[in-house]
Design a protein around this motif. Structure first.
Motif, PDB file in Angstrom:
ATOM      1  N   ILE A  58      43.991  18.652  15.746  1.00  0.00           N
ATOM      2  CA  ILE A  58      45.196  18.604  16.566  1.00  0.00           C
ATOM      3  C   ILE A  58      44.960  19.494  17.767  1.00  0.00           C
ATOM      4  O   ILE A  58      44.685  20.687  17.619  1.00  0.00           O
ATOM      5  N   ASN A  59      45.033  18.892  18.942  1.00  0.00           N
ATOM      6  CA  ASN A  59      44.761  19.622  20.187  1.00  0.00           C
ATOM      7  C   ASN A  59      43.401  20.312  20.152  1.00  0.00           C
ATOM      8  O   ASN A  59      43.240  21.442  20.624  1.00  0.00           O
ATOM      9  N   GLY A  60      42.424  19.636  19.558  1.00  0.00           N
ATOM     10  CA  GLY A  60      41.070  20.147  19.511  1.00  0.00           C
ATOM     11  C   GLY A  60      40.814  21.187  18.442  1.00  0.00           C
ATOM     12  O   GLY A  60      39.681  21.648  18.296  1.00  0.00           O
ATOM     13  N   GLN A  61      41.832  21.544  17.668  1.00  0.00           N
ATOM     14  CA  GLN A  61      41.673  22.542  16.619  1.00  0.00           C
ATOM     15  C   GLN A  61      41.494  21.862  15.265  1.00  0.00           C
ATOM     16  O   GLN A  61      42.291  20.979  14.905  1.00  0.00           O
ATOM     17  N   PRO A  62      40.485  22.237  14.488  1.00  0.00           N
ATOM     18  CA  PRO A  62      40.274  21.616  13.178  1.00  0.00           C
ATOM     19  C   PRO A  62      41.417  21.938  12.221  1.00  0.00           C
ATOM     20  O   PRO A  62      41.877  23.088  12.160  1.00  0.00           O
ATOM     21  N   VAL A  63      41.878  20.925  11.500  1.00  0.00           N
ATOM     22  CA  VAL A  63      42.997  21.088  10.573  1.00  0.00           C
ATOM     23  C   VAL A  63      42.747  20.264   9.325  1.00  0.00           C
ATOM     24  O   VAL A  63      41.907  19.358   9.306  1.00  0.00           O
ATOM     25  N   LYS A  64      43.500  20.581   8.266  1.00  0.00           N
ATOM     26  CA  LYS A  64      43.532  19.782   7.053  1.00  0.00           C
ATOM     27  C   LYS A  64      44.792  18.925   7.081  1.00  0.00           C
ATOM     28  O   LYS A  64      45.901  19.417   7.324  1.00  0.00           O
ATOM     29  N   LEU A  65      44.619  17.623   6.824  1.00  0.00           N
ATOM     30  CA  LEU A  65      45.729  16.681   6.850  1.00  0.00           C
ATOM     31  C   LEU A  65      45.834  16.001   5.493  1.00  0.00           C
ATOM     32  O   LEU A  65      44.841  15.528   4.932  1.00  0.00           O
ATOM     33  N   ALA A  66      47.039  15.952   4.956  1.00  0.00           N
ATOM     34  CA  ALA A  66      47.262  15.373   3.632  1.00  0.00           C
ATOM     35  C   ALA A  66      47.308  13.857   3.710  1.00  0.00           C
ATOM     36  O   ALA A  66      47.895  13.281   4.629  1.00  0.00           O
ATOM     37  N   ILE A  67      46.684  13.201   2.732  1.00  0.00           N
ATOM     38  CA  ILE A  67      46.778  11.749   2.565  1.00  0.00           C
ATOM     39  C   ILE A  67      47.914  11.484   1.588  1.00  0.00           C
ATOM     40  O   ILE A  67      47.846  11.855   0.413  1.00  0.00           O
ATOM     41  N   ASP A  68      48.982  10.829   2.066  1.00  0.00           N
ATOM     42  CA  ASP A  68      50.189  10.711   1.240  1.00  0.00           C
ATOM     43  C   ASP A  68      50.793   9.320   1.341  1.00  0.00           C
ATOM     44  O   ASP A  68      51.540   9.012   2.277  1.00  0.00           O
ATOM     45  N   THR A  69      50.482   8.460   0.375  1.00  0.00           N
ATOM     46  CA  THR A  69      51.048   7.115   0.351  1.00  0.00           C
ATOM     47  C   THR A  69      52.510   7.112  -0.084  1.00  0.00           C
ATOM     48  O   THR A  69      53.157   6.064  -0.059  1.00  0.00           O
ATOM     49  N   GLY A  70      53.034   8.273  -0.468  1.00  0.00           N
ATOM     50  CA  GLY A  70      54.444   8.381  -0.809  1.00  0.00           C
ATOM     51  C   GLY A  70      55.300   8.838   0.355  1.00  0.00           C
ATOM     52  O   GLY A  70      56.515   8.956   0.222  1.00  0.00           O
ATOM     53  N   ALA A  71      54.682   9.110   1.521  1.00  0.00           N
ATOM     54  CA  ALA A  71      55.416   9.539   2.708  1.00  0.00           C
ATOM     55  C   ALA A  71      55.576   8.352   3.646  1.00  0.00           C
ATOM     56  O   ALA A  71      54.600   7.673   3.964  1.00  0.00           O
TER      57      ALA A  71
END
Length: 332
Positions: A58-71
């Motif tokens: 996000i905006n060039g910053q490394p992040v962890k993103l959740a995979i959520d088929t319930g969202a």
């Protein structure tokens, strides 16, 4: 995760894959069917009650993103917006979860990347809750189910595919004997559900990578003519997610659980009372969480409206002593 008020971020179609891998041919030579792999994402296995995550930026910053088929939608966490000094602006919209309601904000972002997909210069929805998950955002079905989604949690992979003229072809390339059940999207949230049977009675089940374990709704238990006061039913653990509230869990041994031609005899499954969040609009009576998904290889083939699945071994449903759950949605 359920919408409490309608907001303009459904249909997160601004993502476009820039790099595509070569087609994977699933049919005989000469066939017009091509199954085109769009992304192969490594999953970071979740800790106790946490989300499975993939790497993003996000905006060039490394992040962890959740995979959520319930969202039902894709969100940034308020904590990440604050960390990047993005100055979230509150909207009139809310989402509803197991623990109550949470407000939605928006921020301006320059770029967000997931695998080979990028979106640039946009207003992005921000969720104020779930700050203890260790993720910067949630990737929901508005993004994921633009594609066929292969969930291989046991091997820590998620793949996204495009189907080209494959409507009548078997798509479970890893198993010619894979089972299938019809899949549909919930009317007001577009999340995937399939029909299962509990004690021989049809029940709609949400496929939810965001749920730590599978649960049966207390209202469904009552419709089956069962009671949490029956001998052998025990209390253990609580459910949490969006909002500050927690919900009690019970554990019951059912006669059987079946999904298509796969049958589990005498499964012990958690029960949760979620009725007050729905006001008669609930569209599922069970959640199939990561315990079920970890013991199966699953393909959510929205191109055919089928779920392919193969049992890979291990326990299908968690035991009573596992007392944590992560349910950041209370689906209608």
């Amino acid at each position: 995760m359920k919408r409490a008020n309608k907001h303009p971020f459904l249909g997160f179609t601004v993502f476009a894959f820039l790099l595509l891998s070569a087609p994977f041919h699933v049919a005989r030579a000469g066939s017009a069917c091509h199954y085109i792999e769009q992304a192969d994402l490594a999953i970071v296995p979740p800790g106790r009650s946490k989300f499975p995550t993939v790497d993003g930026e996000i905006n060039g910053q490394p992040v962890k993103l959740a995979i959520d088929t319930g969202a039902y939608a894709t969100f940034m966490m308020r904590s990440e917006a604050d960390r990047q000094s993005l100055h979230p602006v509150r909207t009139r919209s809310q989402v509803q979860g197991v623990g109550g309601n949470a407000s939605i904000f928006t921020v301006n972002i320059k770029d967000i990347a997931i695998g080979g997909a990028h979106a640039k210069n946009m207003r992005f929805p921000v969720l104020e809750s779930l700050e203890d998950t260790g993720v910067a955002g949630i990737i929901g079905v508005d993004f994921l189910l633009q594609y066929d989604v292969e969930l291989n949690l046991a091997e820590h992979r998620v793949k996204l595919f495009r189907a080209d003229h494959c409507q009548d072809k078997a798509l479970a390339y890893w198993d010619s004997d894979a089972l299938t059940v019809p899949m549909e999207f919930m009317a007001d949230s577009s999340r995937p559900r399939v029909q299962v049977k509990i004690n021989g009675v049809p029940v709609w089940a949400l496929i939810d990578t965001g749920a730590f374990r599978s649960v049966v709704d207390l209202d469904t238990v009552r419709k089956l003519g069962l009671s949490i006061d029956a001998p052998g039913v025990v209390t253990g653990g609580k459910a949490g997610g969006i909002g500050s509230g927690k919900r009690k869990l019970w554990h019951m041994t059912f006669d059987s659980f079946a999904i298509g031609d796969e049958v589990v005899q005498h499964p012990r499954i958690a029960i949760m009372d979620d009725a007050e969040n729905y006001r008669g609009r609930k569209q599922h009576g069970m959640i199939l969480g990561r315990d079920f998904l970890a013991s199966h290889r699953v393909l959510l083939a929205q191109s055919q409206m089928l779920m392919y699945y193969s049992y890979k071994g291990g326990q299908v449903f968690l035991k009573d002593e596992i007392d944590a759950i992560n349910l950041p949605r209370a689906a209608p």
